[in-house]
Design a protein around this motif. Structure first.
Motif, PDB file in Angstrom:
ATOM      1  N   ARG A 151      52.724 -26.876  64.219  1.00 10.41           N
ATOM      2  CA  ARG A 151      52.606 -25.667  63.790  1.00 10.41           C
ATOM      3  C   ARG A 151      51.466 -24.930  64.669  1.00 10.41           C
ATOM      4  O   ARG A 151      51.587 -23.773  64.999  1.00 10.41           O
ATOM      5  CB  ARG A 151      51.978 -25.777  62.130  1.00 10.41           C
ATOM      6  CG  ARG A 151      51.949 -24.222  61.377  1.00 10.41           C
ATOM      7  CD  ARG A 151      51.404 -24.623  60.082  1.00 10.41           C
ATOM      8  NE  ARG A 151      51.876 -23.467  59.504  1.00 10.41           N
ATOM      9  CZ  ARG A 151      51.298 -22.849  58.194  1.00 10.41           C
ATOM     10  NH1 ARG A 151      50.762 -23.667  57.529  1.00 10.41           N
ATOM     11  NH2 ARG A 151      51.461 -21.553  57.791  1.00 10.41           N
ATOM     12  N   ILE A 168      52.257 -21.688  66.579  1.00  9.99           N
ATOM     13  CA  ILE A 168      51.481 -20.269  66.488  1.00  9.99           C
ATOM     14  C   ILE A 168      50.660 -20.071  67.706  1.00  9.99           C
ATOM     15  O   ILE A 168      50.712 -18.913  67.902  1.00  9.99           O
ATOM     16  CB  ILE A 168      50.517 -20.658  65.139  1.00  9.99           C
ATOM     17  CG1 ILE A 168      51.421 -20.627  63.952  1.00  9.99           C
ATOM     18  CG2 ILE A 168      49.631 -19.477  65.050  1.00  9.99           C
ATOM     19  CD1 ILE A 168      50.340 -21.289  62.706  1.00  9.99           C
ATOM     20  N   CYS A 217      52.897 -18.571  70.321  1.00  9.97           N
ATOM     21  CA  CYS A 217      53.591 -17.489  70.181  1.00  9.97           C
ATOM     22  C   CYS A 217      52.327 -16.366  70.174  1.00  9.97           C
ATOM     23  O   CYS A 217      52.620 -15.130  70.618  1.00  9.97           O
ATOM     24  CB  CYS A 217      54.018 -17.372  68.467  1.00  9.97           C
ATOM     25  SG  CYS A 217      54.815 -16.110  68.296  1.00  9.97           S
ATOM     26  N   ARG A 249      60.624 -24.314  65.998  1.00 13.29           N
ATOM     27  CA  ARG A 249      59.519 -23.138  66.161  1.00 13.29           C
ATOM     28  C   ARG A 249      59.602 -22.072  65.217  1.00 13.29           C
ATOM     29  O   ARG A 249      58.531 -21.558  64.536  1.00 13.29           O
ATOM     30  CB  ARG A 249      59.820 -22.555  67.714  1.00 13.29           C
ATOM     31  CG  ARG A 249      59.471 -23.509  68.503  1.00 13.29           C
ATOM     32  CD  ARG A 249      59.525 -22.897  70.002  1.00 13.29           C
ATOM     33  NE  ARG A 249      58.349 -21.771  70.123  1.00 13.29           N
ATOM     34  CZ  ARG A 249      57.499 -21.689  71.027  1.00 13.29           C
ATOM     35  NH1 ARG A 249      57.862 -22.773  72.016  1.00 13.29           N
ATOM     36  NH2 ARG A 249      56.583 -20.994  71.080  1.00 13.29           N
ATOM     37  N   VAL A 294      56.550 -20.844  62.362  1.00 11.14           N
ATOM     38  CA  VAL A 294      55.639 -19.530  62.641  1.00 11.14           C
ATOM     39  C   VAL A 294      55.962 -18.573  61.881  1.00 11.14           C
ATOM     40  O   VAL A 294      55.501 -17.402  61.897  1.00 11.14           O
ATOM     41  CB  VAL A 294      56.186 -19.146  64.037  1.00 11.14           C
ATOM     42  CG1 VAL A 294      57.174 -18.253  64.375  1.00 11.14           C
ATOM     43  CG2 VAL A 294      54.961 -18.566  64.823  1.00 11.14           C
ATOM     44  N   HIS A 310      54.049 -14.265  62.247  1.00 12.19           N
ATOM     45  CA  HIS A 310      55.119 -14.124  61.159  1.00 12.19           C
ATOM     46  C   HIS A 310      55.618 -13.045  60.790  1.00 12.19           C
ATOM     47  O   HIS A 310      56.777 -12.806  60.534  1.00 12.19           O
ATOM     48  CB  HIS A 310      54.751 -14.965  59.664  1.00 12.19           C
ATOM     49  CG  HIS A 310      53.592 -14.204  59.063  1.00 12.19           C
ATOM     50  ND1 HIS A 310      52.406 -14.040  59.347  1.00 12.19           N
ATOM     51  CD2 HIS A 310      53.769 -13.497  57.871  1.00 12.19           C
ATOM     52  CE1 HIS A 310      51.474 -13.148  58.488  1.00 12.19           C
ATOM     53  NE2 HIS A 310      52.575 -12.866  57.640  1.00 12.19           N
TER      54      HIS A 310
END
Length: 561
Positions: free
Chosen positions: A140, A144, A147, A409, A413, A502
């Motif tokens: 995770r 995150i 990204c 992924r 996210v 998100h």
RNA sequence: GCGGAAUUAGCUCAGCUGGAUAGAGCGUCGGUCUACGAAACCGAAGGUCGCAGGUUCGACUCCUGCAUUCCGCGCCA
């Protein structure tokens, strides 16, 4: 579109100030929303309600004055006053569809901006110690953190991705002892098995490789095993390299690449830890008590002071943490973002306190933190807790093997970091409309498919030619799609600003839904040529935006599925 | 006990610096392919936003208290 309207409203307010209706401009820019109710227009503004009291004018009356003061323009088709004093704006159709041209012209860069202005930001994430395979929590963090890096790059920041790990502490000793025990043929049941030893299957693999003198290459190191079960030092070096390599392989399979690996040991080697202690002492923030050296972290908001140097002479872990972040500061990062599990929450106050104590001009809120909550993995309606390889926890590799990199992924996210996350393996595995990853990718593949067909029947340039027929894009589903496309840049900007990827994941699902609705409602190819080409341009623009968005998530955008 | 996070539809979750009738996906029920990809679409049912106060034109959103869940709380990292 939002910014154009904001400029118009600003101009109107300036005029009201000039007329004396308003004493001054509001200190924050007018808030512009996208109403969910279609009858409330395309955009709405609450400025009249915000300013009514100060201006001494009723909200609806003030709203009328704002409308009357709007400069002449080609953007607004109609302005209504509604409810307690909202101003609802209806936008000219050509302003909605014009974004198609912008998208086809800017291509891969559509949605990007330059608010970062090339300033330097570091994102530190994963930072797992090399004592075992990466678990879903690291996954995770990887999703995150990576990204965030992509979002910051897209908004003009110069990003460095960094991975920090302890290569020399007590945990590494336990690792070495565990591998040594396995190399000597001892298992966890043996009387000499180290206390706190690591029991996963991977320890046996490392021991075996060590005995057969293998060479391992990780992203930041390479080593050949000595093969001697008595040489603990050699075992440690080999074990660290082996597990670093395994983590690297997992990260590569997860499409995550780091620019720099930073070793905790280097902070001892170059004297940074010692210098940090000296500096904090010199600044008068420390005291001795019970044979230990303490830092007055309570001066900086902590609920109790913390030990820096233990009575046995060793340093507690947060001293190198402070030294490490001081080092980041010295490297010139305007912003540093640490992506970590929420279980490390307590370190934030300590690290910031130590940095403030150094008194070298570091801002109070520096570094920034993004903390993610726990991940639980569900499969066949039950929680999965064990992994074949690691034993006591589900690994990132398990997830990638089960559902693939893209779905892993996306799922990791797609929720706010502060929310606990339930990873539903069965849902991630579904190749149907149940699965948002496939839903979005399918929309992209559909676009690609239509464009392929169009190349044969209407020619290679048909989408481009459609730009002269954008006025044909007039149906409600068509305009809804165009409006969604136009939102993309602000979604990217907001997600980057708020450090919340998100937002982007959710937007892409909505965009895909808008496309599917459009696609089912209207023929693209078998209609009058002008309309067909205009719709093709819209399809090409949709494909581009989905591709750009998925790229920011690190998810692939297949041409066919 | 203290600190942090969370509590929204049957399930998993969104809800932007306070805005209009609280949204989505899944699941459930009912429709749509001799039609550019049905891995899709359209429609319906489903909520006292944990509870109780407060702040104001307006509260899922801010404040206070309470309840529940998770994570921390070491001279471990």
């Amino acid at each position: 579109m939002k910014s154009e309207l904001a400029a118009l409203i600003h101009a109107a307010l300036e005029q009201l100030v000039a007329k004396g209706t308003l004493a001054e401009l509001p200190d924050t820019p007018p808030q512009i929303d996208r109403p969910r109710e279609a009858s409330h227009g395309d955009l709405s503004c609450n400025i009249a309600m915000v300013l009514a009291k100060r201006a001494g004018v009723a909200p609806r009356a003030l709203a009328q004055q704002v409308i009357d003061a709007l400069p002449t323009n080609t953007v607004i088709r109609q302005s209504d006053i509604a409810g307690p004093g909202f101003i609802n704006f209806f936008i000219e159709q050509h302003h909605h569809t014009e974004v198609v041209r912008t998208i086809l012209e800017t291509g891969r860069l559509f949605g990007h901006s330059d608010s970062g202005g090339g300033r330097r930001v570091q994102v530190e994430f994963v930072s797992a110690n090399p004592t075992g395979p990466l678990h879903v929590g690291h996954g995770r963090g990887a999703a995150i953190g990576d990204c965030l890096g992509r979002l910051l790059e897209a908004t003009g920041w110069s990003v460095q991705r960094e991975f920090y790990y302890n290569d020399a502490g007590q945990q590494i000793n336990n690792l070495a002892l565990s591998v040594q025990a396995r190399a000597q043929g001892k298992g966890p049941d043996h009387s000499d098995w180290p206390a706190d030893g690591y029991q996963g299957h991977y320890i046996e693999d490392v021991a075996k490789a060590y005995l057969s003198s293998e060479t391992v290459q990780a992203a930041d190191r390479e080593i050949t095993a000595a093969g001697d079960p008595a040489d603990l030092e050699a075992i440690r070096d080999f074990a660290v390299a082996s597990l670093r390599r395994e983590q690297d392989q997992d990260l590569r399979a997860f499409q995550v690449v780091f620019d720099k690996y930073f070793l905790e040991s280097s902070l001892y080697d170059d004297g940074a830890v010692k210098d940090t202690v000296t500096a904090l002492q010199a600044a008068g923030h420390t005291y001795e008590d019970q044979d230990a050296l303490w830092l007055r972290t309570t001066e900086f908001g902590d609920d109790k002071d913390r030990v820096m140097r233990k009575s046995d002479g060793g340093y507690t872990y947060f001293v190198p943490d402070v030294a490490y972040h001081h080092n980041k500061w010295q490297r010139g990062f305007e912003r540093v973002i640490n992506e970590q599990g929420a279980d490390h929450h307590s370190t934030i106050t300590r690290v910031r306190a130590g940095l403030q104590g150094l008194d070298v001009g570091i801002p109070e809120g520096w570094p920034e933190y993004v903390l993610h909550q726990m991940v639980t993995v569900m499969r066949d309606g039950a929680e999965v807790k064990l992994s074949k390889r690691a034993g006591s926890y589900v690994t990132l590799r398990d997830l990638i093997d089960w559902v693939g990199c893209d779905a892993t992924r996306y799922f990791l996210v797609a929720r706010a970091p502060s929310s606990q996350l339930t990873f539903d393996v069965d849902l991630a595995l579904a190749k149907s409309n149940e699965n948002p990853v496939y839903y979005i990718q399918y929309a992209h593949a559909r676009c690609a498919s239509v464009l392929r067909k169009a190349n044969e029947s209407l020619g290679e340039d048909s989408a481009q030619e459609g730009l002269s027929h954008l006025s044909c894009l007039s149906e409600s589903e068509t305009l809804a799609l165009a409006i969604s496309l136009g939102r993309f840049p602000e979604v990217v900007a907001t997600a980057a600003e708020r450090l919340e990827p998100h937002d982007l994941a959710n937007y892409l699902r909505e965009l895909a839904a808008d496309f599917h609705s459009f696609y089912n409602a209207h023929k693209v190819l078998e209609v009058e040529p002008g309309t067909a080409k205009a719709r093709l341009a819209l399809v090409a623009a949709t494909q581009q935006v989905i591709a750009n968005g998925l790229a920011l998530l690190g998810v692939s955008a297949p041409e066919a599925m």
